[in-house]
Design a protein around this motif. Structure first.
Motif: not given
Length: 281
Positions: A275-280
């Motif tokens: 699960v990757t969470m990064k700023k768009g």
């Protein structure tokens, strides 16, 4: 094979000319289980309506152009262009759900193909409800397990405090109470998770601490995944902190994604979910 008719009053269903011989194809279309209606838009008449279509619209007089066109064309019939790609439409009529497509034969003629899709729609609704129940089952199992941990910890802390209340200093007592408060807060969060399953709950848009939210969410589902030896790897960019969103909706979306991943890894030798969470951008 064509055979002469005894009934001289019979007319061809595709024209107004007397038909002196039986049209095999017309007889086939007359008796198939698919509803068929043909409109002549110039003369404002229905030139063909088979038995199935008549049974589907029992409250409408057969070949009633005005009533049938008003039912099947809520928009104006003139807006339908020759060569338009038929798009499926649905209509509720007489307690049944009908699916139909419109075919333009020429500038003058329209063919309507109609199916009774009530049973199909019912089965799809049942499957959707079963899927929802599976989703709810997953989260209820996780919440039940997660509530038992702080509850047991709280019971143990209060039991020890009760037996030693006269021996403990005020500092020790405050430490026990702080620990109990943490456990209570944990259970409060879990109970709010149950409330978010209510489909009639109003949306509450707010600033959500995403890293904190994700950590709490994965604590709810990790037990099911660990039983299947599925590893969950999280990669959270330090740039990502807050998002304006409804927490309950986000939780349901994440739950659906994780359950789909759970099912997709059924036959995998080394199952892992990243699960990757990064700023768009």
């Amino acid at each position: 094979m064509n055979t002469s008719l005894n009934n001289s009053d019979r007319y061809c269903p595709f024209s107004k000319e007397p038909c002196h011989r039986i049209c095999i194809y017309a007889n086939i279309l007359e008796n198939i289980s698919l509803g068929l209606i043909a409109f002549d838009t110039e003369e404002k008449t229905v030139i063909f309506q088979n038995k199935t279509a008549i049974n589907m619209f029992q409250t409408i007089t057969p070949k009633d152009y005005k009533a049938l066109s008003a039912t099947l064309f809520p928009e104006k019939m003139e807006n339908i262009q020759t060569g338009d790609i038929p798009s499926p439409k649905t209509l509720r009529y007489g307690g049944r759900l009908l699916g139909y497509s419109i075919y333009t034969v020429s500038n003058r003629y329209l063919w309507i193909l109609i199916s009774d899709i009530t049973d199909k729609a019912r089965l799809e609704s049942i499957a959707e409800a079963a899927n929802m129940m599976n989703n709810i089952g997953y989260i209820f199992f996780g919440i039940r397990h997660e509530i038992s941990n702080p509850l047991n910890s709280l019971k143990m802390a209060l039991s020890v405090l009760q037996k030693n209340i006269n021996q403990y200093s005020s500092t020790d007592i405050l430490e026990f109470l702080d620990r109990a408060q943490i456990d209570i807060s944990r259970m409060e969060y879990l109970l709010k998770s149950l409330k978010s399953l209510n489909m009639f709950e109003k949306l509450h848009i707010c600033n959500v601490d995403l890293p904190s939210f994700m950590r709490k969410f994965f604590s709810l589902v990790k037990n099911d995944f660990e039983k299947r030896n599925i590893k969950i790897k999280t990669i959270f960019s330090p740039e990502v902190k807050y998002a304006r969103i409804d927490p309950g909706t986000l939780q349901q979306v994440m739950l659906n994604i994780m359950i789909n991943a759970y099912d997709a890894l059924k036959d995998s030798e080394r199952p892992e979910i990243v699960v990757t969470m990064k700023k768009g951008e």
